[in-house]
Design an enzyme around this catalytic site. Structure first.
Site, short mmCIF file in Angstrom:
data_model
loop_
_atom_site.label_atom_id
_atom_site.label_comp_id
_atom_site.label_asym_id
_atom_site.label_seq_id
_atom_site.Cartn_x
_atom_site.Cartn_y
_atom_site.Cartn_z
N TRP A 60 0.51 -1.20 -0.02
CA TRP A 60 -0.16 0.13 -0.08
C TRP A 60 0.86 1.10 0.00
O TRP A 60 0.48 2.20 -0.63
CB TRP A 60 -0.88 0.14 1.10
CG TRP A 60 -2.02 -0.92 0.84
CD1 TRP A 60 -2.17 -2.08 1.53
CD2 TRP A 60 -3.15 -1.05 -0.17
NE1 TRP A 60 -3.33 -2.84 1.07
CE2 TRP A 60 -3.92 -2.27 -0.11
CE3 TRP A 60 -3.32 -0.19 -1.23
CZ2 TRP A 60 -4.90 -2.64 -0.90
CZ3 TRP A 60 -4.36 -0.48 -2.07
CH2 TRP A 60 -5.24 -1.76 -1.95
N ASP A 98 -1.89 6.60 6.36
CA ASP A 98 -2.80 5.74 5.74
C ASP A 98 -3.31 4.55 6.73
O ASP A 98 -2.46 3.76 6.85
CB ASP A 98 -2.62 5.14 4.34
CG ASP A 98 -3.50 3.83 4.11
OD1 ASP A 98 -4.67 3.74 4.32
OD2 ASP A 98 -3.24 3.39 2.95
N LYS A 141 -12.62 -1.98 6.40
CA LYS A 141 -11.90 -2.79 7.23
C LYS A 141 -12.10 -3.02 8.72
O LYS A 141 -12.45 -3.90 9.11
CB LYS A 141 -10.42 -2.74 6.95
CG LYS A 141 -9.80 -3.43 5.68
CD LYS A 141 -8.95 -2.34 5.03
CE LYS A 141 -8.69 -3.04 3.46
NZ LYS A 141 -7.94 -2.19 2.68
C1 LIG Z 1 -7.48 -1.59 1.59
C2 LIG Z 1 -6.54 -0.66 1.58
C3 LIG Z 1 -6.22 0.31 0.70
C4 LIG Z 1 -7.29 0.67 -0.28
O1 LIG Z 1 -8.51 0.93 -0.05
P1 LIG Z 1 -9.76 1.27 -0.84
O2 LIG Z 1 -10.90 1.93 -0.20
O3 LIG Z 1 -10.00 0.09 -1.68
O4 LIG Z 1 -9.42 2.39 -2.07
C5 LIG Z 1 -5.39 1.56 1.09
N1 LIG Z 1 -4.40 1.24 2.03
C6 LIG Z 1 -4.57 0.29 2.90
C7 LIG Z 1 -3.53 0.25 4.15
C8 LIG Z 1 -5.64 -0.73 2.87
O5 LIG Z 1 -5.57 -1.67 3.68
#
Ligand SMILES: *Cc1c(COP(=O)(O)O)cnc(C)c1O
Length: 362
Positions: A103, A173, A197
């Protein structure tokens, strides 16, 4: 009793059963309006109260730190990878990225499309199976911000503490570990997370940012991509994903009922300990992928002796009602995502299954 799968999906992921049942109970008639929350105007008082409640809960769970704005955006965390540099990376500045895995790489590659970037620290040489040392980041002059990924969902690493970046905003993030434990928001200029998540269903991305970072955006970027548009309009510039916002509010209520972030952390530690102990005490039958110091509370990655055995494991687990244990296609192996809403009982059932599988295949 509703039959529930042992759900270890990485995202969208398990939601608390209590939340799903409450949503079901008010699905058709929300607060005596004769309408579902999905059927009413986002400009009406009923929806707006839910929207504002969810924003207030996000800050209250963090101890109501001063000077932050909560935004509800769309396009997932992936859109933030681009929106962040579009808004905050100016001509003559550099954005600094901590490279920890899949990511982080995606975040960096979007920033590169917008402006100058630098890698402040990287664990690529360790194949991202541990975290880089971030205690002494060397930043260039005119660094716009430092970006890191608090939890690498695919590799299974998680930061236990965050670097002090002084006057340079730290931006994280937190898609896969937001609200899994208490943290000090004051360390950050901005955090963001796709909800699917740890916070609710997909369709909404939560951004929490210092007011001064998001109140003035360049007028050269499209209206919807300016943070300031959403600040000025309380995230109601256009139609928000109203059902997702409602669900996030319900998940936040549930977190409060678990004893807030400290209560959730206790539960998460118990689940992760049980699972990592099962891996570590298997005499190398199961092997954790990540350096023990950097293991994630949320995404437990492990391997078996070979890919055939891993395939057998997945097949046998599916027959026993376990879902989502296959590792990400880019890294292989196995992964159990044990977010806030994954019940202890599911993890216990998984470790019992793992012991049994080892006995019959070891
Ligand atoms: C799942 C995830 C993303 C992507 O998220 P989307 O909402 O599908 O764009 C980005 N960063 C991390 C750490 C993730 O686990």
């Amino acid at each position: 009793m509703t039959k529930r799968a042992y759900n270890f999906n990485a995202g969208p992921a398990a939601l608390p059963l209590e939340v799903l049942e409450r949503a079901q109970a008010e699905f058709v008639d929300f607060r005596n309006t004769g309408m579902s929350i999905m059927e009413m105007s986002h400009r009406g008082a009923v929806y707006e109260s839910v929207h504002n409640e969810a924003q207030e809960r996000l800050l209250s769970l963090l101890g109501n730190p001063k000077g932050y704005k909560v935004l509800f955006l769309q396009g997932g965390a992936s859109t933030q990878f681009a929106m962040l540099p579009m808004n905050l990376l100016k001509e003559g500045q550099t954005a600094s990225y901590v490279m920890t895995g899949s990511w982080a790489k995606k975040a960096l590659s979007e920033a590169k499309l917008i402006g100058e970037t630098q890698v402040a620290a990287s664990s690529e040489a360790d194949k991202y199976m541990k975290l880089p040392d971030v205690s002494n980041l060397s930043l260039l002059d005119r660094t716009a911000y430092v970006h890191l990924t608090s939890n690498e969902t695919i590799e299974g690493t998680q930061f236990k503490s965050f670097p002090d970046t002084g006057s340079v905003p730290l931006i994280a993030d937190m898609s896969s570990d937001i609200f899994c434990k208490p943290f000090d928001l004051n360390q950050f200029g901005m955090i963001y997370a796709g909800a699917q998540k740890n916070l609710g269903p997909s369709g909404i991305t939560v951004v929490i940012a210092r007011e001064e970072l998001v109140s003035e955006s360049p007028k050269t970027i499209p209206t919807m991509l300016r943070y300031s548009t959403h600040v000025d309009n309380n995230s109601l510039y256009n139609t928000p994903p109203s059902f997702s916002v409602y669900m996030v509010n319900e998940v936040l209520k549930w977190i409060e009922e678990q004893g807030g972030l400290a209560g959730i952390e206790q539960k998460n530690m118990k689940k992760a300990e049980l699972l990592y102990n099962t891996i570590d005490s298997s005499g190398d039958f199961y092997r954790g992928c990540v350096d023990p110091a950097d293991r994630s509370l949320m995404n437990v990655t492990f391997r078996l002796a070979n890919e055939d055995l891993e395939k057998q494991f997945i097949k046998a687990s599916e027959q026993e009602g376990f879902v989502g244990l296959k590792g990400h296609r880019s890294v292989g192996g196995l992964r159990a995502s044990i977010y806030n809403a994954a019940p202890y009982e599911s993890v216990k059932a998984l470790t019992d299954f793992m012991s049994h599988f080892q006995k019959t295949n070891g």
